[in-house]
Design a protein around this motif. Sequence first.
Motif, PDB file in Angstrom:
ATOM      1  N   LYS A 165     -19.380  14.474 -51.172  1.00  0.00           N
ATOM      2  CA  LYS A 165     -20.540  15.581 -50.720  1.00  0.00           C
ATOM      3  C   LYS A 165     -20.554  15.189 -49.781  1.00  0.00           C
ATOM      4  O   LYS A 165     -21.693  15.650 -48.773  1.00  0.00           O
ATOM      5  CB  LYS A 165     -21.502  14.981 -51.654  1.00  0.00           C
ATOM      6  CG  LYS A 165     -20.841  15.778 -53.221  1.00  0.00           C
ATOM      7  CD  LYS A 165     -22.287  15.426 -54.342  1.00  0.00           C
ATOM      8  CE  LYS A 165     -22.161  16.035 -55.723  1.00  0.00           C
ATOM      9  NZ  LYS A 165     -22.911  15.432 -56.425  1.00  0.00           N
ATOM     10  N   GLN A 166     -20.550  14.082 -48.848  1.00  0.00           N
ATOM     11  CA  GLN A 166     -20.979  13.426 -47.189  1.00  0.00           C
ATOM     12  C   GLN A 166     -19.938  14.574 -46.506  1.00  0.00           C
ATOM     13  O   GLN A 166     -19.690  14.171 -45.269  1.00  0.00           O
ATOM     14  CB  GLN A 166     -20.756  11.682 -47.606  1.00  0.00           C
ATOM     15  CG  GLN A 166     -22.127  11.049 -48.827  1.00  0.00           C
ATOM     16  CD  GLN A 166     -21.190   9.671 -48.554  1.00  0.00           C
ATOM     17  OE1 GLN A 166     -19.996   9.248 -48.720  1.00  0.00           O
ATOM     18  NE2 GLN A 166     -22.348   8.840 -47.819  1.00  0.00           N
ATOM     19  N   LYS A 167     -18.453  14.744 -47.178  1.00  0.00           N
ATOM     20  CA  LYS A 167     -17.596  15.218 -46.182  1.00  0.00           C
ATOM     21  C   LYS A 167     -18.389  16.133 -44.418  1.00  0.00           C
ATOM     22  O   LYS A 167     -17.987  16.230 -43.711  1.00  0.00           O
ATOM     23  CB  LYS A 167     -16.592  15.971 -46.625  1.00  0.00           C
ATOM     24  CG  LYS A 167     -15.336  14.521 -47.841  1.00  0.00           C
ATOM     25  CD  LYS A 167     -14.287  15.225 -47.782  1.00  0.00           C
ATOM     26  CE  LYS A 167     -13.292  14.513 -47.947  1.00  0.00           C
ATOM     27  NZ  LYS A 167     -12.170  15.486 -49.115  1.00  0.00           N
ATOM     28  N   PHE A 168     -18.919  17.794 -45.499  1.00  0.00           N
ATOM     29  CA  PHE A 168     -19.776  17.955 -44.374  1.00  0.00           C
ATOM     30  C   PHE A 168     -20.896  17.337 -43.380  1.00  0.00           C
ATOM     31  O   PHE A 168     -20.514  17.159 -42.083  1.00  0.00           O
ATOM     32  CB  PHE A 168     -20.206  19.422 -45.103  1.00  0.00           C
ATOM     33  CG  PHE A 168     -20.533  20.549 -43.712  1.00  0.00           C
ATOM     34  CD1 PHE A 168     -18.982  21.307 -43.482  1.00  0.00           C
ATOM     35  CD2 PHE A 168     -21.307  20.639 -43.560  1.00  0.00           C
ATOM     36  CE1 PHE A 168     -19.767  22.108 -42.622  1.00  0.00           C
ATOM     37  CE2 PHE A 168     -21.864  21.531 -43.130  1.00  0.00           C
ATOM     38  CZ  PHE A 168     -20.383  22.417 -42.178  1.00  0.00           C
ATOM     39  N   GLU A 169     -21.169  17.221 -43.973  1.00  0.00           N
ATOM     40  CA  GLU A 169     -22.476  16.266 -42.567  1.00  0.00           C
ATOM     41  C   GLU A 169     -21.601  14.640 -41.702  1.00  0.00           C
ATOM     42  O   GLU A 169     -22.258  14.695 -40.941  1.00  0.00           O
ATOM     43  CB  GLU A 169     -23.509  14.958 -43.641  1.00  0.00           C
ATOM     44  CG  GLU A 169     -24.790  14.510 -42.976  1.00  0.00           C
ATOM     45  CD  GLU A 169     -25.417  16.047 -41.819  1.00  0.00           C
ATOM     46  OE1 GLU A 169     -25.699  15.624 -40.911  1.00  0.00           O
ATOM     47  OE2 GLU A 169     -25.215  17.245 -42.871  1.00  0.00           O
ATOM     48  N   ALA A 170     -20.373  14.198 -42.618  1.00  0.00           N
ATOM     49  CA  ALA A 170     -19.632  13.446 -41.530  1.00  0.00           C
ATOM     50  C   ALA A 170     -19.102  14.200 -40.543  1.00  0.00           C
ATOM     51  O   ALA A 170     -18.989  13.743 -39.113  1.00  0.00           O
ATOM     52  CB  ALA A 170     -18.791  12.848 -42.755  1.00  0.00           C
ATOM     53  N   LEU A 171     -18.176  15.495 -40.771  1.00  0.00           N
ATOM     54  CA  LEU A 171     -17.819  16.289 -39.866  1.00  0.00           C
ATOM     55  C   LEU A 171     -18.892  16.971 -38.814  1.00  0.00           C
ATOM     56  O   LEU A 171     -18.331  16.836 -37.709  1.00  0.00           O
ATOM     57  CB  LEU A 171     -17.253  17.476 -40.742  1.00  0.00           C
ATOM     58  CG  LEU A 171     -16.324  18.633 -40.063  1.00  0.00           C
ATOM     59  CD1 LEU A 171     -15.018  17.673 -39.417  1.00  0.00           C
ATOM     60  CD2 LEU A 171     -16.010  19.647 -40.729  1.00  0.00           C
ATOM     61  N   SER A 172     -19.600  17.006 -39.380  1.00  0.00           N
ATOM     62  CA  SER A 172     -20.874  17.734 -37.960  1.00  0.00           C
ATOM     63  C   SER A 172     -21.266  16.799 -36.852  1.00  0.00           C
ATOM     64  O   SER A 172     -21.197  16.492 -35.963  1.00  0.00           O
ATOM     65  CB  SER A 172     -21.965  18.456 -38.661  1.00  0.00           C
ATOM     66  OG  SER A 172     -21.634  19.460 -39.773  1.00  0.00           O
ATOM     67  N   ARG A 173     -20.945  15.320 -37.710  1.00  0.00           N
ATOM     68  CA  ARG A 173     -20.961  14.674 -36.635  1.00  0.00           C
ATOM     69  C   ARG A 173     -20.672  13.540 -35.878  1.00  0.00           C
ATOM     70  O   ARG A 173     -20.526  13.514 -34.758  1.00  0.00           O
ATOM     71  CB  ARG A 173     -22.279  13.636 -37.622  1.00  0.00           C
ATOM     72  CG  ARG A 173     -23.354  13.162 -38.513  1.00  0.00           C
ATOM     73  CD  ARG A 173     -24.096  12.301 -38.625  1.00  0.00           C
ATOM     74  NE  ARG A 173     -25.424  12.067 -39.461  1.00  0.00           N
ATOM     75  CZ  ARG A 173     -25.347  11.531 -40.403  1.00  0.00           C
ATOM     76  NH1 ARG A 173     -25.227   9.955 -40.731  1.00  0.00           N
ATOM     77  NH2 ARG A 173     -26.839  11.685 -41.133  1.00  0.00           N
ATOM     78  N   LEU A 174     -19.636  14.103 -36.513  1.00  0.00           N
ATOM     79  CA  LEU A 174     -17.927  13.081 -35.392  1.00  0.00           C
ATOM     80  C   LEU A 174     -17.598  14.231 -34.648  1.00  0.00           C
ATOM     81  O   LEU A 174     -17.238  14.052 -33.207  1.00  0.00           O
ATOM     82  CB  LEU A 174     -16.521  13.471 -36.779  1.00  0.00           C
ATOM     83  CG  LEU A 174     -15.541  12.890 -36.234  1.00  0.00           C
ATOM     84  CD1 LEU A 174     -15.895  11.676 -35.809  1.00  0.00           C
ATOM     85  CD2 LEU A 174     -14.545  12.744 -36.890  1.00  0.00           C
ATOM     86  N   ILE A 175     -17.426  15.404 -34.515  1.00  0.00           N
ATOM     87  CA  ILE A 175     -17.346  16.602 -33.870  1.00  0.00           C
ATOM     88  C   ILE A 175     -18.194  16.369 -32.573  1.00  0.00           C
ATOM     89  O   ILE A 175     -18.388  16.634 -31.191  1.00  0.00           O
ATOM     90  CB  ILE A 175     -17.704  18.102 -34.219  1.00  0.00           C
ATOM     91  CG1 ILE A 175     -16.833  18.730 -35.480  1.00  0.00           C
ATOM     92  CG2 ILE A 175     -18.178  19.588 -33.401  1.00  0.00           C
ATOM     93  CD1 ILE A 175     -16.870  19.942 -35.671  1.00  0.00           C
ATOM     94  N   ASP A 176     -20.117  16.932 -32.695  1.00  0.00           N
ATOM     95  CA  ASP A 176     -21.046  16.101 -31.826  1.00  0.00           C
ATOM     96  C   ASP A 176     -20.885  15.033 -30.972  1.00  0.00           C
ATOM     97  O   ASP A 176     -20.897  14.940 -30.194  1.00  0.00           O
ATOM     98  CB  ASP A 176     -22.107  15.893 -32.618  1.00  0.00           C
ATOM     99  CG  ASP A 176     -23.018  17.318 -33.369  1.00  0.00           C
ATOM    100  OD1 ASP A 176     -22.034  17.902 -33.208  1.00  0.00           O
ATOM    101  OD2 ASP A 176     -23.647  16.992 -34.037  1.00  0.00           O
ATOM    102  N   MET A 177     -20.494  14.116 -32.009  1.00  0.00           N
ATOM    103  CA  MET A 177     -20.043  12.669 -31.984  1.00  0.00           C
ATOM    104  C   MET A 177     -18.340  13.056 -30.334  1.00  0.00           C
ATOM    105  O   MET A 177     -18.454  11.803 -28.829  1.00  0.00           O
ATOM    106  CB  MET A 177     -20.104  11.095 -31.765  1.00  0.00           C
ATOM    107  CG  MET A 177     -19.751  10.179 -31.447  1.00  0.00           C
ATOM    108  SD  MET A 177     -19.562   9.045 -32.940  1.00  0.00           S
ATOM    109  CE  MET A 177     -17.812   9.172 -33.540  1.00  0.00           C
ATOM    110  N   GLU A 178     -17.551  12.913 -30.688  1.00  0.00           N
ATOM    111  CA  GLU A 178     -16.669  13.170 -29.936  1.00  0.00           C
ATOM    112  C   GLU A 178     -17.258  14.601 -28.894  1.00  0.00           C
ATOM    113  O   GLU A 178     -15.989  14.336 -28.015  1.00  0.00           O
ATOM    114  CB  GLU A 178     -15.273  13.186 -31.146  1.00  0.00           C
ATOM    115  CG  GLU A 178     -15.081  12.116 -32.100  1.00  0.00           C
ATOM    116  CD  GLU A 178     -14.725  11.200 -31.223  1.00  0.00           C
ATOM    117  OE1 GLU A 178     -13.920  10.866 -30.700  1.00  0.00           O
ATOM    118  OE2 GLU A 178     -15.647  10.005 -31.340  1.00  0.00           O
ATOM    119  N   ALA A 179     -17.479  15.339 -29.429  1.00  0.00           N
ATOM    120  CA  ALA A 179     -17.224  16.772 -28.293  1.00  0.00           C
ATOM    121  C   ALA A 179     -15.605  17.167 -27.778  1.00  0.00           C
ATOM    122  O   ALA A 179     -15.369  16.958 -27.092  1.00  0.00           O
ATOM    123  CB  ALA A 179     -18.424  16.130 -26.905  1.00  0.00           C
TER     124      ALA A 179
END
Length: 337
Positions: free
Chosen positions: A21-35
């Motif tokens: 259940k944490q995967k999508f929120e983690a994906l959103s943050r990862l894309i924002d952080m890594e750009a």
Amino acid sequence: MIPKQVSAPLIDQAYIELHEKQKFEALSRLIDMEAPDLAIIFGRTKRRVDELAEALQKRGYAAEGLHGDLSQNQRDNVMRKFRDGSIDVLVATDVAARGLDVSGVTHVINFDLPQDPESYVHRIGRTGRAGKEGTAWTFVTPREIDHLHFIEKVTRHKINKKPLPSLAEAIEGKQKMTAERILDVLQNEAQAEFKGLAIQMLEQYDSVNLLAAAMKLLTGDKKETNIELTPEDPIRARKKKFDVRSSGRRVGGGYTSGGSGSGDRRQGGGYGGNSSSSSNSRYPRKDSRDYGSNREGGEGRSSSSRSREYGSNNSSNTGNRDRSRAPRKSEDTLVNK
């Protein structure tokens, strides 16, 4: 074919342990952080790819899905957008991504853990090409840790564990990306037509507040849309190569396939009517030759054959033995006389 050794010195590999259940929120943050400049996100199923691409679009990301159910025209259209930068996130299945050769892919994210080491190697190989560096992230649920270690063992590469990105890290990453975009425009001197308006605004507003407002506009507001993805079953580590566990017991029918004597007796088949069990196979001739198939006879000859010789039916074992001795004794006596 599973590779014996994998060398990917230009690819920074890491994994994040988290729940489904944490995967999508983690994906959103990862894309924002890594750009990432260009990113490929791998899903295990077509349904996953469709749901994930749609969810990313709802959150404001430029993403498209790619899988086997798309027509050739649809596939070509998606790949054209990805190559020219119209979209910067491609969500794909393993089969659809076979043979993809797109330059400039900076990130690969395994949203779902691949089925085998070969698929893992193929996935991360989409980045770090032509001598460029790349980054590969993998999401792993607690029940899939053993399978990840199996991939590490086969590929002979240690995958570093990293924490789930925080919200502050995600915001900082987006701000950093916006600042880099502004500096790129400044260096290319593509802002000349806006200088007049900028001077007028600077006369009315504080320069710091004005620049901060511009950065906020460029960064964009994250759409807080509630996303629910259909969960996928975790992948378990393969254990069929390891038939003997620490207790010494065999896995998968060790006591039922006609093994050594002690195993068969545990199943109760050592003394039963299964002709393939070890107990029956150890003494087959003694059972059939010395004792016969008729339990009442007790000898190799049947009761009917004894009745023809001695004129008695259904006699006991003791009686038969006595009668078998008597005629032989009388015959010896007649011969001696």
